[in-house]
Write a protein that holds these residues in place. Structure first.
Motif, PDB file in Angstrom:
ATOM      1  N   UNK A  45       0.854  -1.188   0.000  1.00  0.00           N
ATOM      2  CA  UNK A  45       0.000   0.000   0.000  1.00  0.00           C
ATOM      3  C   UNK A  45       0.889   1.236   0.000  1.00  0.00           C
ATOM      4  N   UNK A  46       1.099   1.830  -1.183  1.00  0.00           N
ATOM      5  CA  UNK A  46       2.039   2.953  -1.336  1.00  0.00           C
ATOM      6  C   UNK A  46       1.410   4.152  -2.059  1.00  0.00           C
ATOM      7  N   UNK A  47       0.203   4.561  -1.738  1.00  0.00           N
ATOM      8  CA  UNK A  47      -0.359   5.704  -2.462  1.00  0.00           C
ATOM      9  C   UNK A  47       0.340   7.016  -2.152  1.00  0.00           C
ATOM     10  N   UNK A  48       1.061   7.066  -1.007  1.00  0.00           N
ATOM     11  CA  UNK A  48       1.775   8.285  -0.625  1.00  0.00           C
ATOM     12  C   UNK A  48       3.252   8.216  -1.006  1.00  0.00           C
ATOM     13  N   UNK A  49       3.612   7.274  -1.869  1.00  0.00           N
ATOM     14  CA  UNK A  49       4.993   6.966  -2.215  1.00  0.00           C
ATOM     15  C   UNK A  49       5.669   6.298  -1.018  1.00  0.00           C
ATOM     16  N   UNK A  50       7.009   6.363  -0.937  1.00  0.00           N
ATOM     17  CA  UNK A  50       7.730   5.651   0.116  1.00  0.00           C
ATOM     18  C   UNK A  50       9.113   6.265   0.286  1.00  0.00           C
ATOM     19  N   UNK A  51       9.727   5.968   1.409  1.00  0.00           N
ATOM     20  CA  UNK A  51      11.097   6.414   1.633  1.00  0.00           C
ATOM     21  C   UNK A  51      11.191   7.856   2.097  1.00  0.00           C
ATOM     22  N   UNK A  52      12.324   8.469   1.844  1.00  0.00           N
ATOM     23  CA  UNK A  52      12.618   9.799   2.370  1.00  0.00           C
ATOM     24  C   UNK A  52      11.777  10.892   1.735  1.00  0.00           C
ATOM     25  N   UNK A  53      11.224  10.644   0.560  1.00  0.00           N
ATOM     26  CA  UNK A  53      10.380  11.637  -0.115  1.00  0.00           C
ATOM     27  C   UNK A  53       8.896  11.318   0.031  1.00  0.00           C
ATOM     28  N   UNK A  54       8.542  10.446   0.967  1.00  0.00           N
ATOM     29  CA  UNK A  54       7.134  10.124   1.169  1.00  0.00           C
ATOM     30  C   UNK A  54       6.381  11.401   1.519  1.00  0.00           C
ATOM     31  N   UNK A  55       5.104  11.465   1.161  1.00  0.00           N
ATOM     32  CA  UNK A  55       4.283  12.654   1.389  1.00  0.00           C
ATOM     33  C   UNK A  55       4.379  13.114   2.841  1.00  0.00           C
ATOM     34  N   UNK A  56       4.757  14.383   3.035  1.00  0.00           N
ATOM     35  CA  UNK A  56       4.925  14.930   4.393  1.00  0.00           C
ATOM     36  C   UNK A  56       3.605  14.993   5.146  1.00  0.00           C
ATOM     37  N   UNK A  57       2.490  15.073   4.424  1.00  0.00           N
ATOM     38  CA  UNK A  57       1.190  15.180   5.070  1.00  0.00           C
ATOM     39  C   UNK A  57       0.404  13.891   5.108  1.00  0.00           C
ATOM     40  N   UNK A  58       1.101  12.746   5.032  1.00  0.00           N
ATOM     41  CA  UNK A  58       0.396  11.455   4.988  1.00  0.00           C
ATOM     42  C   UNK A  58      -0.543  11.280   6.181  1.00  0.00           C
ATOM     43  N   UNK A  59      -0.055  11.543   7.380  1.00  0.00           N
ATOM     44  CA  UNK A  59      -0.875  11.347   8.575  1.00  0.00           C
ATOM     45  C   UNK A  59      -2.108  12.230   8.569  1.00  0.00           C
ATOM     46  N   UNK A  60      -1.935  13.474   8.132  1.00  0.00           N
ATOM     47  CA  UNK A  60      -3.064  14.396   8.053  1.00  0.00           C
ATOM     48  C   UNK A  60      -4.074  13.925   7.007  1.00  0.00           C
ATOM     49  N   UNK A  61      -3.592  13.484   5.867  1.00  0.00           N
ATOM     50  CA  UNK A  61      -4.481  13.021   4.796  1.00  0.00           C
ATOM     51  C   UNK A  61      -5.281  11.795   5.231  1.00  0.00           C
ATOM     52  N   UNK A  62      -4.641  10.861   5.897  1.00  0.00           N
ATOM     53  CA  UNK A  62      -5.344   9.657   6.359  1.00  0.00           C
ATOM     54  C   UNK A  62      -6.475  10.035   7.316  1.00  0.00           C
ATOM     55  N   UNK A  63      -6.190  10.984   8.210  1.00  0.00           N
ATOM     56  CA  UNK A  63      -7.196  11.410   9.171  1.00  0.00           C
ATOM     57  C   UNK A  63      -8.366  12.104   8.478  1.00  0.00           C
ATOM     58  N   UNK A  64      -8.047  12.994   7.534  1.00  0.00           N
ATOM     59  CA  UNK A  64      -9.097  13.691   6.791  1.00  0.00           C
ATOM     60  C   UNK A  64      -9.973  12.709   6.022  1.00  0.00           C
ATOM     61  N   UNK A  65      -9.359  11.764   5.326  1.00  0.00           N
ATOM     62  CA  UNK A  65     -10.128  10.812   4.526  1.00  0.00           C
ATOM     63  C   UNK A  65     -11.112  10.037   5.396  1.00  0.00           C
ATOM     64  N   UNK A  66     -10.647   9.552   6.531  1.00  0.00           N
ATOM     65  CA  UNK A  66     -11.539   8.762   7.387  1.00  0.00           C
ATOM     66  C   UNK A  66     -12.670   9.614   7.948  1.00  0.00           C
ATOM     67  N   UNK A  67     -12.349  10.790   8.480  1.00  0.00           N
ATOM     68  CA  UNK A  67     -13.366  11.600   9.160  1.00  0.00           C
ATOM     69  C   UNK A  67     -14.365  12.217   8.176  1.00  0.00           C
ATOM     70  N   UNK A  68     -13.896  12.739   7.054  1.00  0.00           N
ATOM     71  CA  UNK A  68     -14.835  13.292   6.061  1.00  0.00           C
ATOM     72  C   UNK A  68     -15.705  12.186   5.471  1.00  0.00           C
TER      73      UNK A  68
END
Length: 495
Positions: A430-453
């Motif tokens: 499961x890599x929609x936010x990419x991976x490694x050192x350039x992974x999306x900086x806002x991954x945690x925020x996006x996951x929270x928004x997706x679930x709550x909205x």
């Protein structure tokens, strides 16, 4: 043209082609470059690329040439990584070697190497470190930001209620909702959905995502010098970004009069304080007004478009599969009920809903090629050598659509993320936010928004299509840098 002149031109073209092919064969003969289709002079492999189905083309080439192969985007040589093992090895196991940002001409034109997304070297390290720290300080991953998302979800519910069951296009309700979360962190404020300037910016973001993902955007990335002279939608991209940067600059200036260093309100305040601290470094400091404008614009754009597009695509999928929507609502009713809004602690008790959201992200593969990486030196990889400066595209779709991990990957099926007993199943693929050192900086925020909205809307409304579900087309409108859903309308009926 005189016959002799025509012959001279013809001979010059032939000689140029022979020189190009000789140089290409010479490099190939050394056994260094990964395999790939033979390029044409100037055009490269452009004729073999379906520019409106780029990730599909790369998927087919990966199946033919293997997990690492070479292409020529116009005159530029690029390397494509195909499959979980190759992408994990490059981006995670050897992340430092592949951490650089590769060329993306249309984006490079307006970013000029500034900000977070398209910077490199020490600038990128300092700005990303500062950004991650600041996002965490303002609540990313914490209860405070969850409450902010819940509050915004209430405003979004009101807008859905205002439709009174009539058909509407969801883009310009979902975009300001997700945008307001990042705006509260970057600018310290939220904007009303009827704010004309704010909604105009939403139009710019939506337009740019479409331009970047359209054939016009891909042609610019293949032939940037040539496309500079060709009229078309790609000309709007930089103008849109300039207007966003003007808005950001206005916000920065508005902060100057009442900034309190003892109580920073947002990202802008924190960055300005860092600029003051670094004044002694003079021109060597990366904390400049230009980088502040571009960092804020990067966060503003990324925090708006990706989450809202995922929700928009997700709701279209639910319109096509009403039984899945119904099952999600049954789980919401059982775990949350109707007396309170959903919260993040509920997610652990809602495996089916969690699986549906993950499957939406897997199925749509919103940014199928990630953003390009690059190598800063000749880099041995597998049995090949990737030459210094080569742009590297990790084909994330090849991971998200891997049939070994996800049976029938081209079918939307939440069971891809469920154990047989109904428990949620995690996947390294499961890599929609990419991976490694350039992974999306806002991954945690996006996951929270997706679930709550997602859960807040479905707690209160049943989404209905205007056509029969079987007639709903889930094929992306554009598929290259981004997978854009088809435009559609829906009805939101109170439950």
């Amino acid at each position: 043209m005189e016959p002799l002149g025509a012959v001279s031109v013809f001979l010059a073209i032939c000689i140029s082609c022979l020189v190009f092919l000789a140089a290409w064969r010479s490099t190939w003969a050394k056994g260094k470059l990964p395999p790939g289709p033979a390029p044409l002079p100037i055009l490269g492999n452009a004729l073999q690329l379906k520019i409106n189905h780029l990730s599909q083309t790369l998927q087919e080439l990966g199946e033919k040439y293997g997990p690492v192969f070479t292409l020529h985007f116009g005159a530029e040589r690029v390397v494509v990584l195909h499959g979980y093992e190759a992408i994990k090895e490059a981006l995670i196991d050897r992340g430092e070697e592949f951490v650089a940002r590769g060329r993306l001409p249309l984006a490079d034109k307006f970013s000029q190497g500034q900000g977070i997304l398209f910077s490199n070297g020490e600038r990128w390290k300092q700005l990303r470190r500062f950004t991650l720290t600041t996002l965490r300080n303002f609540g990313m991953g914490k209860k405070s930001i969850e409450e902010r998302i819940q509050e915004e979800a209430r405003y979004l519910l009101e807008k859905f209620q205002d439709t009174k069951g009539r058909p509407f296009e969801p883009t310009f309700l979902l975009s300001p909702a997700s945008s307001n979360i990042i705006c509260s962190i970057v600018f310290g404020t939220r904007y009303e959905y009827n704010n004309k300037k704010f909604m105009t910016l939403m139009n710019y973001f939506d337009d740019n995502f479409q331009v970047f993902s359209s054939p016009w955007g891909q042609l610019y990335n293949l032939f940037p010098s040539f496309m500079e002279f060709i009229p078309g939608p790609h000309k709007r991209a930089c103008k849109n970004v300039e207007r966003v940067k003007e808005f950001v600059l206005e916000e920065i200036k508005a902060h100057e009069s009442d900034m309190d260093p003892s109580a920073p309100r947002d990202f802008i305040d924190c960055f300005r304080m860092k600029m003051d601290q670094e004044k002694h470094n003079g021109s060597s400091s990366e904390f400049t007004i230009d980088n502040l404008v571009m960092c804020a614009a990067d966060l503003f754009a990324a925090g708006t478009e990706t989450t809202s597009s995922t929700l928009r695509y997700g709701f279209l999928i639910l319109l096509k599969y009403p039984a899945i929507q119904e099952k999600v609502q049954e789980e919401i009713d059982r775990v949350v009920g109707q007396a309170r809004p959903p919260c993040m602690v509920d997610r652990g008790q809602m495996p089916y809903t969690d699986a549906v959201i993950h499957e939406i992200q897997r199925f749509i593969s919103l940014i199928p090629l990630s953003l390009p990486h690059a190598v800063l030196r000749d880099t041995p990889f597998r049995q090949y050598i990737i030459p210094k400066g080569t742009t590297v595209f990790p084909n994330l779709s090849s991971v998200l659509y891997d049939c070994r991990e996800f049976p029938n990957p081209r079918e939307f099926d939440p069971r891809h993320f469920l154990h047989e007993d109904g428990r949620f199943r995690k996947s390294d693929f499961f890599m929609p936010f990419s991976a490694g050192k350039r992974i999306c900086a806002g991954e945690g925020l996006a996951r929270m928004e997706l679930f709550l909205f997602f859960t807040t809307i479905l707690q209160s409304f049943t989404l209905k299509p205007l056509v029969h579900p079987k007639d709903i087309d889930l094929t992306p409108q554009f598929s290259s840098i981004g997978n854009m859903p088809q435009s559609y309308q829906l009805c939101a009926l109170p439950r």
